[in-house]
Write an enzyme that holds these catalytic residues in place. Sequence first.
Site, PDB file in Angstrom:
ATOM      1  N   ASP A   1      -0.032   7.284  -2.056  1.00 23.90           N
ATOM      2  CA  ASP A   1       0.053   6.108  -1.187  1.00 23.90           C
ATOM      3  C   ASP A   1       0.621   4.977  -2.041  1.00 23.90           C
ATOM      4  O   ASP A   1      -0.097   4.400  -2.863  1.00 23.90           O
ATOM      5  CB  ASP A   1      -1.330   5.733  -0.650  1.00 23.90           C
TER       6      ASP A   1
ATOM      7  N   GLU B   1       3.715   8.633   1.259  1.00 28.29           N
ATOM      8  CA  GLU B   1       3.841   7.805   2.457  1.00 28.29           C
ATOM      9  C   GLU B   1       5.075   6.925   2.351  1.00 28.29           C
ATOM     10  O   GLU B   1       5.331   6.307   1.319  1.00 28.29           O
ATOM     11  CB  GLU B   1       2.590   6.945   2.630  1.00 28.29           C
TER      12      GLU B   1
ATOM     13  N   ASP C   1      -7.002   3.182  -0.623  1.00 26.49           N
ATOM     14  CA  ASP C   1      -5.671   3.654  -1.000  1.00 26.49           C
ATOM     15  C   ASP C   1      -5.754   5.121  -1.410  1.00 26.49           C
ATOM     16  O   ASP C   1      -4.810   5.891  -1.207  1.00 26.49           O
ATOM     17  CB  ASP C   1      -5.125   2.818  -2.161  1.00 26.49           C
TER      18      ASP C   1
END
Length: 203
Positions: free
Chosen positions: A15, A75, A150
């Site tokens: 992430d 992501e 996260d």
Amino acid sequence: MATKTKAERIILGIDPGTNVMGYGILRAVGNKAEMVAMGVIDLHKLPDPYLRLGHIFERVTGIIDAYLPDEMAIEAPFFGKNVQSMLKLGRAQGVAIAAAIHHDVPIHEYAPMKIKVAITGNGNASKEQVAGMLQRMLNLKADEMPRYMDATDALGAAYCHFLQLGKPESTATSYRGWKDFVSRNQSRVSKVGLNDSETKTSK
């Protein structure tokens, strides 16, 4: 250094972030998956943006060396109105991708909404909802849940990719090498240990 059997696949989820970057390691065997580790790369104490990028590369490289992932799921940056924030986030994502390419780890990029739909069925789900679903699906104990979400977002990227395995079609963007990444991201390429915490399963 991690070892693995021929039947299993290790998926590294990332992430991207400029202050905190999350990562999650998923072990997949057949149609079952389990969390191996998750944590964050804390960048708050590095004021220089280029030092942060260097630290991201070093830490992601270390994670790859430790867990030997077969693939990385990352992501995609969320495109907001703040151009400077988008540029910084894109650089952070690009450095993480470069670390994977350097180790010949195939990369799969997923939009945030795609990950949320895969995990919760709702493209507008909150970080808390994503974390809660992952805790149930992966049978994680309360003390295994990280301080920073996260990390669970990164684990969500890995789990989203796990769900795509075996499917004939996928909406992920995949890169097979540095030349492939550069050729498909011209605009992004041309513009462009500190307090790390980690949770592992006990084995």
